[in-house]
Design a protein around this motif. Structure first.
Motif, PDB file in Angstrom:
ATOM      1  N   ILE A 148     -29.147 -36.068 -21.497  1.00 19.08           N
ATOM      2  CA  ILE A 148     -30.272 -35.255 -21.976  1.00 19.08           C
ATOM      3  C   ILE A 148     -30.926 -34.510 -20.818  1.00 19.08           C
ATOM      4  CG2 ILE A 148     -32.610 -35.388 -22.936  1.00 19.08           C
ATOM      5  CD1 ILE A 148     -31.629 -37.670 -24.710  1.00 19.08           C
ATOM      6  N   GLN A 149     -31.131 -35.204 -19.717  1.00 23.53           N
ATOM      7  CA  GLN A 149     -31.767 -34.565 -18.561  1.00 23.53           C
ATOM      8  C   GLN A 149     -30.919 -33.413 -18.027  1.00 23.53           C
ATOM      9  OE1 GLN A 149     -33.052 -37.314 -15.545  1.00 23.53           O
ATOM     10  NE2 GLN A 149     -33.387 -35.726 -14.002  1.00 23.53           N
ATOM     11  N   GLN A 150     -29.599 -33.632 -17.936  1.00 23.35           N
ATOM     12  CA  GLN A 150     -28.716 -32.575 -17.434  1.00 23.35           C
ATOM     13  C   GLN A 150     -28.678 -31.384 -18.376  1.00 23.35           C
ATOM     14  OE1 GLN A 150     -25.117 -34.885 -16.936  1.00 23.35           O
ATOM     15  NE2 GLN A 150     -25.448 -35.129 -14.714  1.00 23.35           N
ATOM     16  N   LYS A 151     -28.619 -31.656 -19.684  1.00 21.77           N
ATOM     17  CA  LYS A 151     -28.584 -30.554 -20.655  1.00 21.77           C
ATOM     18  C   LYS A 151     -29.925 -29.825 -20.723  1.00 21.77           C
ATOM     19  CE  LYS A 151     -24.801 -31.863 -23.743  1.00 21.77           C
ATOM     20  NZ  LYS A 151     -24.078 -32.709 -22.802  1.00 21.77           N
ATOM     21  N   ARG A 152     -31.030 -30.563 -20.526  1.00 26.83           N
ATOM     22  CA  ARG A 152     -32.343 -29.916 -20.520  1.00 26.83           C
ATOM     23  C   ARG A 152     -32.445 -28.951 -19.343  1.00 26.83           C
ATOM     24  NH1 ARG A 152     -35.493 -34.081 -20.546  1.00 26.83           N
ATOM     25  NH2 ARG A 152     -36.060 -34.047 -22.760  1.00 26.83           N
ATOM     26  N   ASP A 153     -31.957 -29.414 -18.186  1.00 26.70           N
ATOM     27  CA  ASP A 153     -31.992 -28.539 -17.004  1.00 26.70           C
ATOM     28  C   ASP A 153     -31.144 -27.285 -17.241  1.00 26.70           C
ATOM     29  OD1 ASP A 153     -33.602 -30.368 -15.766  1.00 26.70           O
ATOM     30  OD2 ASP A 153     -31.962 -31.334 -14.638  1.00 26.70           O
ATOM     31  N   SER A 154     -29.972 -27.472 -17.850  1.00 29.17           N
ATOM     32  CA  SER A 154     -29.100 -26.317 -18.113  1.00 29.17           C
ATOM     33  C   SER A 154     -29.713 -25.411 -19.167  1.00 29.17           C
ATOM     34  CB  SER A 154     -27.722 -26.804 -18.582  1.00 29.17           C
ATOM     35  OG  SER A 154     -27.087 -27.567 -17.584  1.00 29.17           O
ATOM     36  N   TYR A 155     -30.374 -26.007 -20.164  1.00 32.36           N
ATOM     37  CA  TYR A 155     -31.009 -25.202 -21.219  1.00 32.36           C
ATOM     38  C   TYR A 155     -32.168 -24.381 -20.649  1.00 32.36           C
ATOM     39  CZ  TYR A 155     -33.979 -24.154 -25.242  1.00 32.36           C
ATOM     40  OH  TYR A 155     -34.769 -23.519 -26.172  1.00 32.36           O
ATOM     41  N   ASP A 161     -26.838 -23.595 -24.766  1.00 34.12           N
ATOM     42  CA  ASP A 161     -27.499 -23.371 -26.053  1.00 34.12           C
ATOM     43  C   ASP A 161     -28.309 -24.610 -26.433  1.00 34.12           C
ATOM     44  OD1 ASP A 161     -27.185 -23.496 -29.328  1.00 34.12           O
ATOM     45  OD2 ASP A 161     -27.498 -21.471 -28.535  1.00 34.12           O
ATOM     46  N   SER A 162     -29.367 -24.409 -27.231  1.00 33.14           N
ATOM     47  CA  SER A 162     -30.240 -25.534 -27.618  1.00 33.14           C
ATOM     48  C   SER A 162     -29.515 -26.576 -28.468  1.00 33.14           C
ATOM     49  CB  SER A 162     -31.459 -25.000 -28.388  1.00 33.14           C
ATOM     50  OG  SER A 162     -31.042 -24.351 -29.596  1.00 33.14           O
ATOM     51  N   SER A 163     -28.462 -26.174 -29.159  1.00 34.04           N
ATOM     52  CA  SER A 163     -27.750 -27.130 -30.023  1.00 34.04           C
ATOM     53  C   SER A 163     -27.125 -28.264 -29.213  1.00 34.04           C
ATOM     54  CB  SER A 163     -26.661 -26.412 -30.829  1.00 34.04           C
ATOM     55  OG  SER A 163     -25.707 -25.808 -29.969  1.00 34.04           O
ATOM     56  N   PHE A 164     -26.696 -27.976 -27.969  1.00 39.62           N
ATOM     57  CA  PHE A 164     -26.120 -29.021 -27.122  1.00 39.62           C
ATOM     58  C   PHE A 164     -27.173 -30.047 -26.724  1.00 39.62           C
ATOM     59  CE2 PHE A 164     -23.196 -25.468 -26.596  1.00 39.62           C
ATOM     60  CZ  PHE A 164     -21.973 -26.082 -26.731  1.00 39.62           C
ATOM     61  N   LEU A 165     -28.364 -29.559 -26.428  1.00 41.08           N
ATOM     62  CA  LEU A 165     -29.472 -30.461 -26.105  1.00 41.08           C
ATOM     63  C   LEU A 165     -29.851 -31.292 -27.319  1.00 41.08           C
ATOM     64  CD1 LEU A 165     -31.634 -31.513 -24.181  1.00 41.08           C
ATOM     65  CD2 LEU A 165     -33.055 -29.527 -24.814  1.00 41.08           C
ATOM     66  N   ASP A 166     -29.869 -30.642 -28.471  1.00 36.85           N
ATOM     67  CA  ASP A 166     -30.202 -31.353 -29.712  1.00 36.85           C
ATOM     68  C   ASP A 166     -29.199 -32.467 -29.999  1.00 36.85           C
ATOM     69  OD1 ASP A 166     -31.749 -31.531 -32.292  1.00 36.85           O
ATOM     70  OD2 ASP A 166     -29.765 -31.039 -33.106  1.00 36.85           O
ATOM     71  N   GLN A 167     -27.925 -32.209 -29.788  1.00 40.06           N
ATOM     72  CA  GLN A 167     -26.893 -33.219 -30.019  1.00 40.06           C
ATOM     73  C   GLN A 167     -27.044 -34.395 -29.047  1.00 40.06           C
ATOM     74  OE1 GLN A 167     -23.126 -31.244 -29.799  1.00 40.06           O
ATOM     75  NE2 GLN A 167     -23.437 -30.046 -31.668  1.00 40.06           N
ATOM     76  N   ALA A 168     -27.412 -34.100 -27.810  1.00 38.77           N
ATOM     77  CA  ALA A 168     -27.599 -35.161 -26.823  1.00 38.77           C
ATOM     78  C   ALA A 168     -28.777 -36.057 -27.205  1.00 38.77           C
ATOM     79  CB  ALA A 168     -27.821 -34.556 -25.441  1.00 38.77           C
ATOM     80  N   ILE A 169     -29.860 -35.435 -27.678  1.00 35.27           N
ATOM     81  CA  ILE A 169     -31.035 -36.206 -28.113  1.00 35.27           C
ATOM     82  C   ILE A 169     -30.694 -37.059 -29.333  1.00 35.27           C
ATOM     83  CG2 ILE A 169     -33.376 -36.040 -29.052  1.00 35.27           C
ATOM     84  CD1 ILE A 169     -33.719 -33.482 -27.364  1.00 35.27           C
TER      85      ILE A 169
END
Length: 398
Positions: A148-155, A161-169
């Protein structure tokens, strides 16, 4: 030589297990089985002597005011017996039948007790397994947080895209929910164990079970012994049923000691005297043929059940042995993955020192490495649970 080694290992391990877990059941559960054993012995003793008729002992005193001379009383004491002494072999087979019934019931009660002990031990294995699964899931949640932290930084940097962060959460939420379910399952297992045992599960040492060879498993299988005893029981029962419709010789005797009628004295009568004789009888029952045929069918059914049990034992042993092979392959794969993740962890740490990777990347590899180590321990417990299915059906194990 290998078979002898396995058998010796089996007996050594099981003897240790018996010392540690023989008393795993609660006091009340153990008492219930003790009472069942005692009841079986007493019922068998009664059945083995059922051919002996009771001796009737009687004493009576009569009073009458019929005569004008006053009340007259007379007393009488008698002992009477009517005892079969020959039933065309029925007495002998009745005794044999009671012995076979005793052994079959004893084996059945022993099997029930071992299955209950096996259930308790299985719960202990499952408790150990679910604790490992929780430990494994905690490492997975740690990886979820890093993801989640890595995808948030990339987002936030506009690279994802936000969908990747959403899937991680969502993945983290699902894993945390699964962890809570494991906690609930652990509580349920402890409650089930408390119904069988009053011991503290964390203080009991689990056995290390080994695979017994097929020949020994078949020879010592308690279900097969029980069914074999049932077949012998039905064999004797058929002979008892047959003898029931054959001639019976009985001895009858009576001893009397009674007051003579004082109003009609006779010198030809004795106060004490004996009556004795014998009789030969043979019942003519319209249901005799059907009764005999029924007992014969029951004997054949019991004999067939023994053959079927042997096939079942062979199949279940092969299935468990094959399942152990699959679990060994799982352990080998997890061990292979452990080596891969171990190498990746070392490489990632070097890349972190070189500034090409972050410490979070190293943590992911470290957590994944621990997960694969735990998987091997979980699969080993699965093997023990499978072996337990064999152990609870074998004589002189629990």
């Amino acid at each position: 030589m290998k078979r002898l080694y396995l058998l010796c290992s089996f007996l050594f391990v099981t003897s240790l297990w018996a010392d540690e877990l023989e008393s795993i059941l609660s006091e009340n559960k153990s008492l219930l089985f003790d009472y069942q054993f005692q009841s079986n012995e007493l019922q068998s003793d009664i059945l083995s002597k059922s051919w002996i008729n009771p001796v009737t002992v009687r004493y009576g005193k009569d009073y009458t005011t019929r005569f004008k001379t006053g009340t007259i009383d007379t007393g009488n004491f008698s002992v009477y017996i009517d005892q079969p002494i020959f039933r065309s072999g029925g007495i002998y087979y009745a005794i044999k039948y009671s012995g076979a019934l005793r052994n079959a019931n004893r084996a059945d009660i022993t099997l029930q007790r071992r299955q209950m002990i096996g259930d308790a031990v299985s719960i202990l294995f499952q408790l150990k397994k679910i604790r490992l699964e929780q430990q494994k899931m905690r490492y997975q949640v740690k990886n979820d947080l890093i993801d989640i932290q890595q995808k948030r930084d990339s987002y936030e940097a506009g690279l994802l895209d936000s969908s990747f962060l959403d899937q991680a959460i969502l993945k983290k939420s699902q894993d945390e929910t699964a962890l809570l379910e494991m906690k609930l399952n652990e509580m349920e297992l402890k409650q089930r164990f408390s119904l069988l045992s009053d011991k503290a599960p964390e203080k009991l040492r689990l056995p290390k079970l080994k695979l017994i060879d097929k020949q020994s498993y078949t020879r010592e299988n308690l279900e097969l012994k029980r069914d074999s005893m049932r077949a012998l029981e039905m064999d004797y029962k058929e002979k008892v049923t047959w003898a029931k419709y054959l001639p019976t010789v009985s001895l009858n005797a009576q001893y009397n000691n009674g007051d003579l009628n004082p109003l009609f004295p006779s010198p030809n009568l004795n106060e004490a005297y004996y009556n004795y004789g014998f009789s030969v009888s043979m019942p003519l029952d319209v249901n005799a043929f059907s009764d005999i045929e029924l007992s014969k069918v029951e004997k054949l059914r019991a004999a067939t059940e023994v053959l079927d049990r042997k096939d079942t034992i062979s199949e279940e042993y092969d299935w468990i042995r094959n399942s152990l092979g699959i679990l060994d392959r799982k352990i080998a794969l997890a061990r292979k993955d452990e080596k891969i993740y171990g190498n990746l962890y070392k490489v990632t740490k070097n890349l972190v020192q070189a500034g090409e990777k972050t410490s979070l990347d190293a943590d992911v590899m470290k957590n994944s490495l621990q997960i694969r180590k735990i998987d091997q321990r979980i699969y080993s417990i699965d093997k023990q649970i499978q072996l337990l299915k064999l152990y609870i059906r074998v004589e002189n194990v629990l």
